[in-house]
Structures are given as structure tokens and as C-alpha cells.
Design a protein around this motif. Structure first.
Motif, short mmCIF file in Angstrom:
data_model
loop_
_atom_site.label_atom_id
_atom_site.label_comp_id
_atom_site.label_asym_id
_atom_site.label_seq_id
_atom_site.Cartn_x
_atom_site.Cartn_y
_atom_site.Cartn_z
N PHE A 1 0.83 -1.20 0.00
CA PHE A 1 0.00 0.00 0.00
C PHE A 1 0.87 1.26 0.00
N CYS A 2 1.98 1.20 0.71
CA CYS A 2 2.90 2.33 0.71
C CYS A 2 3.53 2.50 -0.68
N ILE A 3 3.79 1.38 -1.35
CA ILE A 3 4.33 1.45 -2.71
C ILE A 3 3.36 2.17 -3.64
N TRP A 4 2.06 1.81 -3.52
CA TRP A 4 1.09 2.51 -4.38
C TRP A 4 1.01 3.98 -4.01
N ALA A 5 1.04 4.29 -2.72
CA ALA A 5 0.96 5.69 -2.29
C ALA A 5 2.12 6.50 -2.87
N ALA A 6 3.32 5.94 -2.85
CA ALA A 6 4.49 6.66 -3.35
C ALA A 6 4.50 6.75 -4.87
N THR A 7 4.26 5.63 -5.53
CA THR A 7 4.29 5.62 -7.00
C THR A 7 3.10 6.39 -7.58
N GLY A 8 1.93 6.26 -6.93
CA GLY A 8 0.77 7.02 -7.39
C GLY A 8 0.99 8.51 -7.25
N ARG A 9 1.60 8.93 -6.14
CA ARG A 9 1.90 10.35 -5.93
C ARG A 9 2.83 10.86 -7.02
N CYS A 10 3.85 10.06 -7.34
CA CYS A 10 4.78 10.43 -8.40
C CYS A 10 4.06 10.64 -9.73
N GLY A 11 3.24 9.67 -10.11
CA GLY A 11 2.52 9.78 -11.39
C GLY A 11 1.53 10.92 -11.40
N PHE A 12 0.85 11.15 -10.28
CA PHE A 12 -0.15 12.21 -10.21
C PHE A 12 0.48 13.58 -10.43
N TYR A 13 1.60 13.84 -9.75
CA TYR A 13 2.23 15.15 -9.89
C TYR A 13 2.89 15.33 -11.25
N GLN A 14 3.35 14.25 -11.85
CA GLN A 14 3.89 14.36 -13.20
C GLN A 14 2.79 14.73 -14.19
N VAL A 15 1.65 14.07 -14.08
CA VAL A 15 0.55 14.34 -15.02
C VAL A 15 -0.02 15.74 -14.81
N THR A 16 -0.34 16.09 -13.57
CA THR A 16 -0.93 17.41 -13.32
C THR A 16 0.06 18.54 -13.57
N GLY A 17 1.35 18.25 -13.45
CA GLY A 17 2.35 19.29 -13.70
C GLY A 17 2.54 19.61 -15.16
N TYR A 18 2.27 18.63 -16.05
CA TYR A 18 2.54 18.82 -17.47
C TYR A 18 1.28 18.78 -18.34
N VAL A 19 0.10 18.62 -17.73
CA VAL A 19 -1.11 18.51 -18.53
C VAL A 19 -1.43 19.82 -19.24
N GLN A 20 -1.06 20.95 -18.65
CA GLN A 20 -1.31 22.23 -19.31
C GLN A 20 -0.57 22.30 -20.65
N LEU A 21 0.64 21.77 -20.68
CA LEU A 21 1.40 21.77 -21.93
C LEU A 21 0.76 20.85 -22.96
N LEU A 22 0.16 19.76 -22.52
CA LEU A 22 -0.55 18.88 -23.44
C LEU A 22 -1.75 19.59 -24.04
N TRP A 23 -2.47 20.36 -23.23
CA TRP A 23 -3.63 21.09 -23.73
C TRP A 23 -3.22 22.19 -24.70
N VAL A 24 -2.10 22.81 -24.46
CA VAL A 24 -1.59 23.81 -25.42
C VAL A 24 -1.23 23.13 -26.74
N HIS A 25 -0.70 21.90 -26.67
CA HIS A 25 -0.37 21.15 -27.88
C HIS A 25 -1.64 20.78 -28.65
N ILE A 26 -2.66 20.36 -27.94
CA ILE A 26 -3.91 19.96 -28.59
C ILE A 26 -4.61 21.17 -29.19
N GLN A 27 -4.61 22.27 -28.47
CA GLN A 27 -5.30 23.48 -28.92
C GLN A 27 -4.35 24.67 -28.76
#
Length: 406
Positions: free
Chosen positions: A210-236
């Protein structure tokens, strides 16, 4: 491209470097000074964003912001030191609700001001600066806690009789070294206590996963939310709709609703928790794959809302599965270690995916990697939970010598 490779990674790398020293200093200074520091760094960050220009100014602003992020441990630990243990659950829910509500209100307000009022991003930064300045002022009125969350009582301060005038200088010098030695001893005891507690808590394989999911999930969440704005600029590229703030607010509100719903679900979590983690993580991976493949901004918006909702829901499952196996005094320790592990993994992922010059990945390629990352995480938990009935006979017991003794 300079934003992707030179600016955003500063936050990731700085956060992982600052987490441990801030954690140690937090306990030594009894939380409140670090909370005040957090308020100061928020103000400094937005001042730099308003008056600064160029890549170096943005890098400095994110470095200062990373100090504020690292200081979150002081804020949450402080709360547990000033209330009775019987109020922990209620206070925790209030704090989490306040944070999510703040994100949602901020996103909706920004969206309305931009879409209907024609307010510039500069004005939004000014409003944010006023908000964090008000928060800074409130920190000065917080009561100073009398005890430490990890080591009860202050570190020993040896006090002698009042010195005479002739020996005042020697006495002050001696007093300085005595206090320094006491502070060093305090840090040493705390490090020893942290290592012993970590060994006890992570000795359970199920709790470890469960700690593994908490750590790895946190990593993935911040990577996605940190760069999603750039993806939206690319799309539009021309950003005609500019509904990014509203989408973020909706995702936060739906995530909050999902978090509350999880707390009312009647389920044999000891049997099905890992299978649920695996299945819903697969949905997260699917949403990210669709965000990567689509050219429709509205589909990407919907996938982002789904991603945030599912993540917050699963993070809640991990939180209470971990918490029920821990003594309350170990909450901040284990969650802090998980956050640090997530930050280290995030820095590694950033170095490989974003800062490796030979790869030169586009934003869509980055999101393909993030989707694959969550797919691999889903596979790990799905395989582990392939036969959930087997857990009935070997479900983990609480951390040895940890739960049951407050």
C-alpha cells in the motif's frame, strides 16, 4: 521547450532535496516557525512571478515554491500536536476538505474572471499574492505547540545558576555549546527513532505494498498534473476555450466527492483492496492513453477529470489501509517517508523522460510513458490480488509494537 526541460524540473529536484532537512528542522523548531516560513515562501514565489522575467527568475520562483511544498509536513504535523487524539479523524477531514475546497474555489474563480471578466493572468497572480499574504498573517497567531509529535518533550535545555558579571562572556560561550550539543543529541535520537519505527512499520508486506502505491501514485499524479497544461496547449495551440481552470476545479470537486464516498462504502477491504487498486489504476492508465491519442480538447478535459477523481479515490483507500495498521504517532512518519519516496521516484522519472537530451520526447510521448507507468502499476497489483480469498488467512497484522500503544 525551455519551460519543459529547464523550469518545471527545478520543482521536482528541489523538493526531493529539501524534504528530509525540512522534516528534521520541523520537529526541532516545534512546527510553527516552519509554517511561518512556508507562508513567506508562498509570498516570495508570487512576488518573483510578478516582478521577475526570464528562465532564471522562473527557476528561482519554483525553487522557493519547493520549500513551501516541503514544509507541508510541518502544517499537518502541527495539527496533530495541538488537538487531542480523539479529534484526529475529525480534524483531518476538516483540513482535507478545506484544501480541496480551496483548490476548487480558486479554479472556478479564476475561470470566471478570465472567461467572463476578461481578467489577465497577471491580475490573477496579484489576487493569489493577496491570498497567500493573508495566510501568512494568520500563521503568526497560531499557538506554539508544547510537545513534539515524534519525540515527546523538548530536547534538554540545561540551565545553570545566573552567571556573575566577570564570567558573563565565558558563560554565554559555554551555554551556546551546551545548547548546540543538546540540539545535536535531539536530532540523533530522532533519527534513531525514525529508523527503528520505519523498520517496524515496513516489516508487513501488505502494508508495504500500500505504501508502494501511495508513493508511485503520488509520483505519477504530480507528473501528469504538472505537465497537462502543456498537453492542452499542444492539442489546442490558440487556446480559444481556456477552460483549464474550470476543468481543474471540477476534477478537484469530483475527487473530493469520490473521497467521501469511499468512506461510506461497506466492503471487505482486507480482501478486495488490492484488486480494486489494480482495476481502477488500469482505468487511470486508459484515461491517460486516451489523453495522449486524442486531438479533441473536450475529450482530454474529461479524461483529466476522470484521472483526478480516480486518483484521489485510490489515494484515500491507501491512506486508511495504511492508517489502520499504525499508531497515530507514526502517521506523519510513514506518510512522510512515502512522500519522500514518491519525490525521489518523480525526480528519477523527470530526469529520464524530460531531461535526457538523447530522447527529446514530445509532450504526447511523455503522456504515453505516464500511461504505461500506471499500466505497469496496475499489473503489479492485479497479479498480487489474483486470488483475493487467499488473503483471508494471511492478511497483515498491524505493525509490530506500533499499533495499540499511544
Amino acid at each position: 521547450m525551455s519551460v519543459t526541460r529547464q523550469v518545471f524540473p527545478v520543482l521536482t529536484y528541489s523538493n526531493v532535496v529539501l524534504l528530509v532537512p525540512v522534516f528534521l528542522v520541523t520537529d526541532l523548531l516545534r512546527y510553527k516557525p516552519v509554517i511561518v516560513l512556508q507562508g513567506l515562501t508562498y509570498v516570495a514565489t508570487f512576488l518573483l512571478l510578478l516582478v521577475g522575467s526570464g528562465v532564471h527568475s522562473a527557476q528561482l520562483a519554483l525553487f522557493i515554491y519547493s520549500i513551501a511544498m516541503a514544509a507541508d509536513v510541518a502544517y499537518f504535523s502541527y495539527i496533530y500536536t495541538v488537538v487531542h487524539a480523539s479529534y484526529y479523524q475529525r480534524v483531518t477531514s476538516y483540513v482535507r476538505a478545506a484544501i480541496l475546497l480551496g483548490y476548487a474555489v480558486g479554479g472556478l474563480l479564476a475561470q470566471l474572471l478570465v472567461s467572463l471578466g476578461g481578467v489577465s493572468l497577471y491580475c490573477l497572480a496579484v489576487i493569489t499574492l493577496i491570498s497567500v499574504s493573508a495566510a501568512l498573517i494568520t500563521t503568526f497567531f497560531l499557538p506554539m505547540p508544547k510537545t513534539s509529535l515524534f519525540l515527546h518533550g523538548a530536547y534538554p535545555a540545561q540551565q545553570g545558576s545566573p552567571p556573575d558579571e566577570g564570567g558573563a562572556h565565558d558563560s554565554e560561550s559555554q551555554d551556546f555549546w551546551v545548547k548546540s550539543a543538546a540540539a545535536a543529541e535531539h536530532v540523533g535520537r530522532m533519527l534513531t527513532s525514525v529508523l527503528v519505527d520505519c523498520k517496524k512499520c515496513y516489516s508487513s508486506a501488505a502494508l508495504l505494498f500500500f505504501c508502494i502505491w501511495a508513493a508511485t501514485g503520488r509520483c505519477g499524479f504530480y507528473q501528469v498534473t504538472g505537465y497537462v497544461q502543456l498537453l492542452w496547449v499542444h492539442i489546442q495551440p490558440h487556446n480559444f476555450t481556456a477552460y483549464n481552470g474550470g476543468v481543474d476545479a471540477i476534477g478537484t470537486l469530483s475527487g473530493a466527492a469520490a473521497t467521501v464516498a469511499v468512506g461510506h462504502v461497506s466492503l471487505e477491504w482486507s480482501v478486495w483492496a488490492e484488486l480494486i487498486l489494480g482495476g481502477f489504476t488500469l482505468l487511470i492508465a486508459g484515461a491517460l492513453f486516451l489523453m495522449d491519442l486524442t486531438d479533441n480538447i473536450w475529450i482530454s478535459y474529461a479524461c483529466c477529470v476522470l484521472f483526478k477523481t480516480l486518483y484521489m479515490q485510490l489515494a484515500t483507500v491507501c491512506t486508511f489501509q495504511i492508517a489502520k495498521a499504525l499508531n497515530r504517532r507514526r502517521y506523519a512518519l510513514v506518510f512522510g517517508v512515502n512522500s519522500f519516496a514518491g519525490a525521489v521516484l518523480q525526480s528519477v522519472l523527470t530526469a529520464v523522460v524530460i531531461n535526457t537530451r538523447s530522447l527529446q520526447l514530445t509532450i504526447t510521448s511523455q503522456f504515453f510513458i505516464y500511461a504505461s507507468y500506471f499500466a505497469a502499476l496496475s499489473l503489479l497489483f492485479t497479479v498480487r490480488a489474483e486470488h483475493p480469498r487467499a488473503y483471508l488467512s494471511r492478511w497483515y497484522s498491524p505493525c509490530p509494537d506500533v499499533k495499540g500503544r499511544d
